[in-house]
Design a protein around this motif. Structure first.
Motif, short mmCIF file in Angstrom:
data_model
loop_
_atom_site.label_atom_id
_atom_site.label_comp_id
_atom_site.label_asym_id
_atom_site.label_seq_id
_atom_site.Cartn_x
_atom_site.Cartn_y
_atom_site.Cartn_z
N GLY A 53 0.82 -1.21 0.00
CA GLY A 53 0.00 0.00 0.00
C GLY A 53 0.85 1.26 0.00
N ARG A 54 1.89 1.28 0.81
CA ARG A 54 2.77 2.45 0.88
C ARG A 54 3.51 2.63 -0.45
NH1 ARG A 54 5.53 1.41 5.39
NH2 ARG A 54 7.25 0.44 4.28
N LEU A 55 4.01 1.52 -1.02
CA LEU A 55 4.73 1.59 -2.29
C LEU A 55 3.81 2.10 -3.40
CD1 LEU A 55 7.29 0.99 -3.95
CD2 LEU A 55 6.39 -1.32 -4.28
N LEU A 56 2.58 1.59 -3.45
CA LEU A 56 1.64 2.04 -4.48
C LEU A 56 1.32 3.51 -4.32
CD1 LEU A 56 -0.84 -0.99 -4.61
CD2 LEU A 56 0.85 -0.35 -6.33
N SER A 57 1.10 3.96 -3.07
CA SER A 57 0.75 5.37 -2.86
C SER A 57 1.90 6.30 -3.18
CB SER A 57 0.26 5.59 -1.43
OG SER A 57 1.31 5.37 -0.52
N GLU A 58 3.13 5.83 -3.05
CA GLU A 58 4.29 6.66 -3.38
C GLU A 58 4.56 6.68 -4.88
OE1 GLU A 58 7.44 4.95 -1.06
OE2 GLU A 58 6.71 5.83 0.81
N THR A 59 4.11 5.61 -5.60
CA THR A 59 4.43 5.47 -7.01
C THR A 59 3.32 6.01 -7.92
OG1 THR A 59 5.65 3.48 -6.43
CG2 THR A 59 5.20 3.82 -8.76
N PHE A 60 2.06 5.84 -7.52
CA PHE A 60 0.94 6.18 -8.38
C PHE A 60 0.09 7.28 -7.76
CE2 PHE A 60 1.92 1.72 -9.28
CZ PHE A 60 2.03 1.74 -10.66
N GLU A 61 -0.78 7.83 -8.58
CA GLU A 61 -1.78 8.79 -8.10
C GLU A 61 -2.65 8.06 -7.06
OE1 GLU A 61 -2.18 12.05 -8.95
OE2 GLU A 61 -0.30 11.81 -10.05
N PRO A 62 -3.19 8.78 -6.07
CA PRO A 62 -3.97 8.13 -5.00
C PRO A 62 -5.12 7.25 -5.52
CG PRO A 62 -3.55 10.41 -4.44
CD PRO A 62 -3.05 10.21 -5.84
N GLU A 63 -5.82 7.72 -6.54
CA GLU A 63 -6.96 6.96 -7.06
C GLU A 63 -6.48 5.64 -7.70
OE1 GLU A 63 -10.19 7.65 -10.51
OE2 GLU A 63 -10.03 9.27 -9.02
N VAL A 64 -5.40 5.69 -8.45
CA VAL A 64 -4.84 4.49 -9.08
C VAL A 64 -4.29 3.54 -8.01
CG1 VAL A 64 -3.06 3.63 -10.65
CG2 VAL A 64 -4.34 5.70 -11.23
N ALA A 65 -3.63 4.09 -7.01
CA ALA A 65 -3.07 3.27 -5.93
C ALA A 65 -4.18 2.53 -5.20
CB ALA A 65 -2.28 4.14 -4.96
N ARG A 66 -5.31 3.20 -4.89
CA ARG A 66 -6.44 2.55 -4.21
C ARG A 66 -7.02 1.44 -5.08
NH1 ARG A 66 -7.52 7.77 -2.49
NH2 ARG A 66 -9.01 8.10 -4.17
N PHE A 67 -7.13 1.71 -6.39
CA PHE A 67 -7.65 0.70 -7.31
C PHE A 67 -6.75 -0.53 -7.33
CE2 PHE A 67 -7.42 -1.24 -11.53
CZ PHE A 67 -8.72 -1.71 -11.66
N LEU A 68 -5.44 -0.32 -7.44
CA LEU A 68 -4.50 -1.44 -7.49
C LEU A 68 -4.48 -2.22 -6.18
CD1 LEU A 68 -1.54 0.18 -9.45
CD2 LEU A 68 -3.15 -1.55 -10.28
N GLU A 69 -4.56 -1.53 -5.06
CA GLU A 69 -4.59 -2.21 -3.76
C GLU A 69 -5.87 -3.05 -3.62
OE1 GLU A 69 -3.46 -1.28 0.86
OE2 GLU A 69 -3.76 0.38 -0.51
N GLY A 70 -7.00 -2.50 -4.06
CA GLY A 70 -8.26 -3.25 -4.04
C GLY A 70 -8.20 -4.48 -4.93
N LEU A 71 -7.59 -4.30 -6.11
CA LEU A 71 -7.42 -5.42 -7.03
C LEU A 71 -6.55 -6.51 -6.41
CD1 LEU A 71 -8.06 -6.45 -9.88
CD2 LEU A 71 -6.00 -5.26 -10.67
N ASP A 72 -5.47 -6.11 -5.73
CA ASP A 72 -4.60 -7.06 -5.05
C ASP A 72 -5.37 -7.85 -3.99
OD1 ASP A 72 -1.92 -8.19 -4.35
OD2 ASP A 72 -2.37 -7.15 -2.45
N GLN A 73 -6.22 -7.17 -3.23
CA GLN A 73 -7.01 -7.84 -2.19
C GLN A 73 -7.97 -8.85 -2.81
OE1 GLN A 73 -8.81 -4.61 -0.07
NE2 GLN A 73 -7.00 -4.27 1.22
#
Length: 185
Positions: A53-73
């Motif tokens: 989650g931290r890596l995604l939020s640092e790498t992508f826009e917040p909306e994209v990071a939330r989407f990718l984290e949800g997809l991972d779950q």
């Protein structure tokens, strides 16, 4: 007609096994911690990969990071469901009346007051296993059968929810089978 029932009782056929808890063994089971620890071992906690989650939020826009984290779950959940196995899936199929607070089933070997560790394999894919500590509260002799009725003394919230969902799913399927009725409007 009023009813004091908290949960709906349904008739079904499930995998069923029981183990009588001897009086000298009851102190080990009485607190409920043994049942809870068995259930927690059977239901692994979800992985919480906070570094992702931290890596995604640092790498992508917040909306994209939330989407990718949800997809991972979602992928993790699907993989867990696909790999869910239980050695108890071959329990003998038994007709029962069951609700989220008790069960009755044909049995010759139990008496009123007996405490049992009850394992129920609910039909479906994936098969769901429910374990409870129950007390036999009534015996119904209707030859050629002898049914015992037991109330659940110890059941995890997770397992109670499984039973509620099972009952509701069966009711939905029955409603589809019978179609619209004149009393329902």
């Amino acid at each position: 007609m009023s009813s004091n029932r908290e949960f709906v009782r349904i008739q079904a056929e499930v995998g069923l096994a029981y183990q009588k808890i001897a009086g000298d063994e009851w102190p080990r089971w009485e607190s409920g911690s043994l049942l809870v620890s068995r259930r927690q071992a059977a239901i692994p906690p979800p992985d919480g990969d906070y570094t992702l989650g931290r890596l995604l939020s640092e790498t992508f826009e917040p909306e994209v990071a939330r989407f990718l984290e949800g997809l991972d779950q979602k992928v993790s959940t699907l993989l867990e469901l696909a790999s869910e196995r239980d050695d108890r899936h071959d329990l003998p199929r038994t007709p029962v009346e069951i609700s989220a607070c008790g069960i009755s089933f044909p049995c010759a070997g139990l008496g009123v007051g007996d405490r049992i560790l009850l394992t129920v394999a609910l039909p479906g894919r994936p098969q769901r296993i429910v374990e409870v500590i129950a007390s036999v509260v009534r015996i119904v002799d209707t030859p050629p059968d002898r049914w015992v009725a037991a109330t659940f003394d110890q059941i995890t919230n997770h397992d109670r929810e499984r039973l509620v969902r099972f009952a509701l799913q069966l009711q939905r399927e029955l409603a589809k089978l019978h179609g619209a009725c004149s009393d329902c409007g």
